[in-house]
Design a protein around this motif. Structure first.
Motif, PDB file in Angstrom:
ATOM      1  N   THR A   1       0.849  -1.191   0.000  1.00 38.91           N
ATOM      2  CA  THR A   1       0.000   0.000   0.000  1.00 38.91           C
ATOM      3  C   THR A   1       0.881   1.236   0.000  1.00 38.91           C
ATOM      4  O   THR A   1       1.789   1.364   0.820  1.00 38.91           O
ATOM      5  CB  THR A   1      -0.913   0.018   1.242  1.00 38.91           C
TER       6      THR A   1
ATOM      7  N   TRP B   1      -3.101   3.558  -2.945  1.00 42.07           N
ATOM      8  CA  TRP B   1      -3.201   2.476  -3.918  1.00 42.07           C
ATOM      9  C   TRP B   1      -2.665   1.225  -3.246  1.00 42.07           C
ATOM     10  O   TRP B   1      -1.639   1.260  -2.564  1.00 42.07           O
ATOM     11  CB  TRP B   1      -2.388   2.825  -5.156  1.00 42.07           C
ATOM     12  N   ARG B   2      -3.387   0.109  -3.405  1.00 41.25           N
ATOM     13  CA  ARG B   2      -2.960  -1.169  -2.831  1.00 41.25           C
ATOM     14  C   ARG B   2      -2.874  -2.210  -3.935  1.00 41.25           C
ATOM     15  O   ARG B   2      -3.774  -2.354  -4.748  1.00 41.25           O
ATOM     16  CB  ARG B   2      -3.942  -1.636  -1.768  1.00 41.25           C
TER      17      ARG B   2
ATOM     18  N   LEU C   1      -7.745   3.444  -2.621  1.00 37.00           N
ATOM     19  CA  LEU C   1      -8.207   3.547  -1.241  1.00 37.00           C
ATOM     20  C   LEU C   1      -8.556   4.993  -0.917  1.00 37.00           C
ATOM     21  O   LEU C   1      -7.851   5.919  -1.325  1.00 37.00           O
ATOM     22  CB  LEU C   1      -7.114   3.088  -0.276  1.00 37.00           C
TER      23      LEU C   1
ATOM     24  N   GLN D   1     -12.783   1.120  -0.696  1.00 31.53           N
ATOM     25  CA  GLN D   1     -11.814   0.479  -1.581  1.00 31.53           C
ATOM     26  C   GLN D   1     -12.506   0.275  -2.920  1.00 31.53           C
ATOM     27  O   GLN D   1     -13.614  -0.244  -2.964  1.00 31.53           O
ATOM     28  CB  GLN D   1     -11.373  -0.872  -1.032  1.00 31.53           C
TER      29      GLN D   1
END
Length: 140
Positions: free
Chosen positions: A41, A66-67, A100, A122
């Protein structure tokens, strides 16, 4: 007001045991195994606090990020009926890349009362997750 960049890498592992039912041709058995996923992440957090009049204080916070998921993103396990062939059951895939978004507000209504509201979302290619929380805390 803070504006830190953060990087996190949680790790998730699930290791179900194998099993075998008894009871004839309808007895089900399943293989054990290990599902292993790691998430990276990257995001940006912001927070600030300010007075609301003379008696109240408020804190606002937010995060965008961002994951990315690595490893087993589709949970699968193999089963079989005693008199039949094995088959694989697959669960809902974990989104490999998600955006996210988090936001929160905390207000000290009085010396003994706090009100907190927050949202976390999300957003993936084919999935979304939304969480809204409210909390009223009274200390006595």
């Amino acid at each position: 007001m803070g504006l830190p960049i953060h990087l996190a890498s949680p790790n998730w592992q699930n290791a179900p045991d194998s099993y075998a039912e008894t009871g004839g041709d309808a007895a089900l058995s399943g293989s054990g195994g290990t599902l292993h996923s790691t998430f990276a992440t990257l995001g940006l957090r912001v927070s600030t606090g300010f007075a609301l009049g003379e008696a109240m204080w408020a804190d606002l916070s937010g995060m965008i990020g961002w994951r990315h998921a690595f490893g087993d993103i589709v949970p699968e396990i193999t089963h079989a009926l005693s008199g039949g062939d094995a088959f694989t059951a697959a669960g809902t895939p974990i989104a490999q890349d998600v955006f996210l978004l988090e936001t929160g507000q905390s207000v000290d209504v009085s010396a003994t009362t706090d009100l907190n509201l927050s949202y976390a979302g999300q957003f993936g290619d084919s999935s979304q997750s939304h969480t809204v929380k409210a909390r009223l805390a009274v200390r006595f």
